[in-house]
Design a protein around this motif. Structure first.
Motif, PDB file in Angstrom:
ATOM      1  N   ARG A 130       1.404  -8.266  20.114  1.00 39.58           N
ATOM      2  CA  ARG A 130       1.117  -8.573  21.517  1.00 39.58           C
ATOM      3  C   ARG A 130       0.390  -7.424  22.210  1.00 39.58           C
ATOM      4  NH1 ARG A 130       3.186  -7.428  26.363  1.00 39.58           N
ATOM      5  NH2 ARG A 130       4.911  -6.189  25.490  1.00 39.58           N
ATOM      6  N   VAL A 131       0.836  -6.198  21.978  1.00 34.41           N
ATOM      7  CA  VAL A 131       0.345  -5.036  22.735  1.00 34.41           C
ATOM      8  C   VAL A 131      -0.982  -4.507  22.182  1.00 34.41           C
ATOM      9  CG1 VAL A 131       0.873  -2.611  23.252  1.00 34.41           C
ATOM     10  CG2 VAL A 131       2.610  -4.375  23.596  1.00 34.41           C
ATOM     11  N   LEU A 132      -1.251  -4.718  20.896  1.00 31.12           N
ATOM     12  CA  LEU A 132      -2.495  -4.207  20.317  1.00 31.12           C
ATOM     13  C   LEU A 132      -3.713  -4.979  20.820  1.00 31.12           C
ATOM     14  CD1 LEU A 132      -1.628  -3.594  16.550  1.00 31.12           C
ATOM     15  CD2 LEU A 132      -2.283  -1.859  18.235  1.00 31.12           C
ATOM     16  N   ARG A 133      -4.786  -4.252  21.021  1.00 31.25           N
ATOM     17  CA  ARG A 133      -6.072  -4.886  21.272  1.00 31.25           C
ATOM     18  C   ARG A 133      -6.584  -5.503  19.981  1.00 31.25           C
ATOM     19  NH1 ARG A 133      -8.911  -3.004  25.738  1.00 31.25           N
ATOM     20  NH2 ARG A 133     -10.874  -3.249  24.599  1.00 31.25           N
ATOM     21  N   PRO A 134      -7.447  -6.517  20.049  1.00 29.61           N
ATOM     22  CA  PRO A 134      -8.055  -7.053  18.827  1.00 29.61           C
ATOM     23  C   PRO A 134      -8.729  -5.939  18.023  1.00 29.61           C
ATOM     24  CG  PRO A 134      -8.502  -8.507  20.678  1.00 29.61           C
ATOM     25  CD  PRO A 134      -7.849  -7.286  21.253  1.00 29.61           C
ATOM     26  N   GLY A 135      -8.430  -5.880  16.737  1.00 26.72           N
ATOM     27  CA  GLY A 135      -8.940  -4.817  15.885  1.00 26.72           C
ATOM     28  C   GLY A 135      -8.083  -3.565  15.890  1.00 26.72           C
ATOM     29  N   GLY A 136      -7.014  -3.558  16.697  1.00 26.77           N
ATOM     30  CA  GLY A 136      -6.146  -2.386  16.804  1.00 26.77           C
ATOM     31  C   GLY A 136      -5.278  -2.187  15.571  1.00 26.77           C
ATOM     32  N   THR A 137      -4.728  -0.993  15.444  1.00 24.92           N
ATOM     33  CA  THR A 137      -3.975  -0.586  14.254  1.00 24.92           C
ATOM     34  C   THR A 137      -2.525  -0.270  14.607  1.00 24.92           C
ATOM     35  OG1 THR A 137      -5.973   0.368  13.259  1.00 24.92           O
ATOM     36  CG2 THR A 137      -3.847   1.112  12.374  1.00 24.92           C
ATOM     37  N   PHE A 138      -1.621  -0.741  13.761  1.00 18.72           N
ATOM     38  CA  PHE A 138      -0.205  -0.400  13.853  1.00 18.72           C
ATOM     39  C   PHE A 138       0.163   0.382  12.597  1.00 18.72           C
ATOM     40  CE2 PHE A 138       4.352  -2.137  13.302  1.00 18.72           C
ATOM     41  CZ  PHE A 138       4.899  -1.046  13.960  1.00 18.72           C
ATOM     42  N   THR A 175      18.166  12.097  -0.855  1.00 12.78           N
ATOM     43  CA  THR A 175      16.947  11.298  -1.001  1.00 12.78           C
ATOM     44  C   THR A 175      16.686  10.472   0.250  1.00 12.78           C
ATOM     45  OG1 THR A 175      17.248  11.138  -3.395  1.00 12.78           O
ATOM     46  CG2 THR A 175      15.827   9.491  -2.372  1.00 12.78           C
ATOM     47  N   TYR A 176      15.461  10.523   0.715  1.00 12.66           N
ATOM     48  CA  TYR A 176      14.994   9.651   1.805  1.00 12.66           C
ATOM     49  C   TYR A 176      13.939   8.723   1.217  1.00 12.66           C
ATOM     50  CZ  TYR A 176      17.365  12.653   5.170  1.00 12.66           C
ATOM     51  OH  TYR A 176      18.318  13.330   5.872  1.00 12.66           O
ATOM     52  N   GLN A 177      14.173   7.421   1.283  1.00 17.90           N
ATOM     53  CA  GLN A 177      13.227   6.445   0.756  1.00 17.90           C
ATOM     54  C   GLN A 177      12.336   6.013   1.916  1.00 17.90           C
ATOM     55  OE1 GLN A 177      13.588   5.972  -2.603  1.00 17.90           O
ATOM     56  NE2 GLN A 177      11.580   5.005  -2.588  1.00 17.90           N
ATOM     57  N   VAL A 178      11.137   6.568   1.969  1.00 16.57           N
ATOM     58  CA  VAL A 178      10.251   6.411   3.129  1.00 16.57           C
ATOM     59  C   VAL A 178       9.297   5.242   2.920  1.00 16.57           C
ATOM     60  CG1 VAL A 178       8.588   7.551   4.637  1.00 16.57           C
ATOM     61  CG2 VAL A 178      10.378   8.904   3.524  1.00 16.57           C
ATOM     62  N   VAL A 179       9.203   4.385   3.927  1.00 10.77           N
ATOM     63  CA  VAL A 179       8.259   3.267   3.938  1.00 10.77           C
ATOM     64  C   VAL A 179       7.064   3.654   4.796  1.00 10.77           C
ATOM     65  CG1 VAL A 179       7.911   0.842   4.551  1.00 10.77           C
ATOM     66  CG2 VAL A 179      10.147   1.612   3.717  1.00 10.77           C
ATOM     67  N   TYR A 180       5.860   3.452   4.285  1.00 11.14           N
ATOM     68  CA  TYR A 180       4.630   3.666   5.044  1.00 11.14           C
ATOM     69  C   TYR A 180       3.890   2.339   5.164  1.00 11.14           C
ATOM     70  CZ  TYR A 180       5.176   8.704   4.096  1.00 11.14           C
ATOM     71  OH  TYR A 180       5.629   9.993   4.016  1.00 11.14           O
ATOM     72  N   GLY A 181       3.506   1.990   6.371  1.00 12.51           N
ATOM     73  CA  GLY A 181       2.749   0.765   6.572  1.00 12.51           C
ATOM     74  C   GLY A 181       1.594   0.971   7.545  1.00 12.51           C
ATOM     75  N   VAL A 182       0.455   0.385   7.238  1.00 15.89           N
ATOM     76  CA  VAL A 182      -0.696   0.371   8.137  1.00 15.89           C
ATOM     77  C   VAL A 182      -1.156  -1.075   8.246  1.00 15.89           C
ATOM     78  CG1 VAL A 182      -3.018   1.228   8.617  1.00 15.89           C
ATOM     79  CG2 VAL A 182      -1.352   2.716   7.466  1.00 15.89           C
ATOM     80  N   LEU A 183      -1.073  -1.620   9.464  1.00 17.71           N
ATOM     81  CA  LEU A 183      -1.428  -3.018   9.716  1.00 17.71           C
ATOM     82  C   LEU A 183      -2.499  -3.068  10.793  1.00 17.71           C
ATOM     83  CD1 LEU A 183       1.624  -2.888   8.660  1.00 17.71           C
ATOM     84  CD2 LEU A 183       1.888  -5.149   9.671  1.00 17.71           C
ATOM     85  N   GLN A 184      -3.223  -4.161  10.811  1.00 17.94           N
ATOM     86  CA  GLN A 184      -4.324  -4.295  11.769  1.00 17.94           C
ATOM     87  C   GLN A 184      -4.306  -5.686  12.402  1.00 17.94           C
ATOM     88  OE1 GLN A 184      -8.508  -4.303  10.321  1.00 17.94           O
ATOM     89  NE2 GLN A 184      -8.777  -2.562  11.685  1.00 17.94           N
ATOM     90  N   LYS A 185      -4.567  -5.712  13.692  1.00 23.17           N
ATOM     91  CA  LYS A 185      -4.683  -6.982  14.399  1.00 23.17           C
ATOM     92  C   LYS A 185      -6.096  -7.531  14.247  1.00 23.17           C
ATOM     93  CE  LYS A 185      -3.948  -9.088  18.957  1.00 23.17           C
ATOM     94  NZ  LYS A 185      -3.342  -8.881  20.300  1.00 23.17           N
ATOM     95  N   GLY A 186      -6.197  -8.810  13.973  1.00 23.25           N
ATOM     96  CA  GLY A 186      -7.505  -9.414  13.768  1.00 23.25           C
ATOM     97  C   GLY A 186      -8.348  -9.451  15.016  1.00 23.25           C
ATOM     98  N   ILE A 187      -9.622  -9.549  14.816  1.00 22.03           N
ATOM     99  CA  ILE A 187     -10.590  -9.674  15.921  1.00 22.03           C
ATOM    100  C   ILE A 187     -10.897 -11.140  16.123  1.00 22.03           C
ATOM    101  CG2 ILE A 187     -12.914  -9.078  16.724  1.00 22.03           C
ATOM    102  CD1 ILE A 187     -12.746  -6.572  15.003  1.00 22.03           C
ATOM    103  N   ARG A 188     -10.786 -11.580  17.356  1.00 18.76           N
ATOM    104  CA  ARG A 188     -11.028 -12.992  17.646  1.00 18.76           C
ATOM    105  C   ARG A 188     -12.481 -13.350  17.354  1.00 18.76           C
ATOM    106  NH1 ARG A 188      -7.541 -11.778  22.075  1.00 18.76           N
ATOM    107  NH2 ARG A 188      -9.344 -11.223  23.359  1.00 18.76           N
ATOM    108  N   PRO A 189     -12.702 -14.541  16.755  1.00 17.67           N
ATOM    109  CA  PRO A 189     -14.084 -14.947  16.454  1.00 17.67           C
ATOM    110  C   PRO A 189     -14.869 -15.217  17.722  1.00 17.67           C
ATOM    111  CG  PRO A 189     -12.520 -16.733  15.989  1.00 17.67           C
ATOM    112  CD  PRO A 189     -11.706 -15.518  16.302  1.00 17.67           C
TER     113      PRO A 189
END
Length: 271
Positions: free
Chosen positions: A140-148, A257-271
């Motif tokens: 919701r908060v990301l602009r189109p093309g934005g990265t989380f 031990t710390y089991q670390v999760v890394y994620g990079v996601l992107q919001k799509g750009i509206r056509p």
């Protein structure tokens, strides 16, 4: 712009405990946060080279270490530091980095839709009950093309401490974390494009058990689960815990031990 009329907190008792614990830890946090700095730095390196936000959000900003790093990396952008712990925000405000410091909950962000080009969150989201709500808010908060971009913790974290306590009694002494499979499924169903998602172990070593438990308390990350034992831990049980943990000892010391999760996601750009 920020809509402060939106509810900033979920009101859940667990969230209040998390906020209070990290608020108390604000002054001591940075002195023992080597792992947190290493993980956040790794997350920064994973950002796509094309990321250049007009406005960025440091979600779960803590003492503001990475708010200041983001400000340095994106000098043309406006920064928002958001944390559920007011004590952390009070510590961070005088140090700068972000233009705004806001108390808020990752599951109910007090921000307008499509207001940020980047949401950066390092080692904060493991405290959220509903990761799908976090993803929905990011969408919701990301602009189109934005990265989380986020780092978090999954099952396997503090395995040695959990197993040692299991040998002593049946109480919950170690924070619970979701499975990596859950992160995979929720990210895939979020509507965001998954650019990368993986898990990496980070192992720290301590000379003794007291050093580990002192660090967890200084971080504000000691046991916050329901079902945890109340009252003081008896000397006999502590001796038994030390004996159980000593079976894990390695050449470098007692491992955690710390089991670390890394994620990079992107919001799509509206056509």
């Amino acid at each position: 712009m920020i809509d402060l009329a939106r509810d900033a907190h979920s009101g859940l008792p667990d969230k209040r405990q998390v906020a209070a614990s990290f608020s108390r830890a604000a002054a001591s946090y940075d002195s023992v946060a080597a792992l947190q700095r290493a993980v956040g730095s790794q997350l920064l390196q994973r950002l796509p080279a094309t990321v250049s936000p007009q406005r960025w959000l440091d979600l779960g900003s803590g003492t503001g270490y990475f708010s200041r790093a983001l400000a340095e990396r994106f000098p043309e952008g406006q920064g928002i530091a958001l944390d559920i712990a007011e004590g952390m925000l009070q510590h961070a405000r005088p140090l700068g980095g972000a233009e705004q410091f806001i108390a808020g909950d990752a599951e109910h962000l007090p921000l307008q839709a499509e207001s940020c080009g980047l949401i950066f969150s390092s080692l904060a989201l493991q405290w959220c009950d509903s990761f799908d709500s976090v993803l929905a808010e990011a969408q919701r908060v990301l602009r189109p093309g934005g990265t989380f971009a986020f780092s978090s913790l999954c099952v396997g974290t503090l395995r040695e401490l959990r197993d040692s306590w299991r040998a002593v009694d049946g109480f919950v002494h170690v924070n619970r974390f979701r499975h990596f499979d859950d992160y995979q499924g929720l990210c895939a169903a979020s509507g965001l494009t998954v650019l990368s998602l993986d898990t990496q172990p980070e192992v720290l070593h301590y000379p003794d058990l007291r050093s580990l438990t002192h660090e967890l308390k200084a971080l504000g990350a000691h046991n916050l689960n329901s079902g945890r034992p109340s009252g003081l831990t008896g000397r006999a049980r502590m001796r038994a815990l030390v004996q159980a943990y000593e079976r894990e000892r390695q050449v470098l010391g007692l491992p955690a031990t710390y089991q670390v999760v890394y994620g990079v996601l992107q919001k799509g750009i509206r056509p």
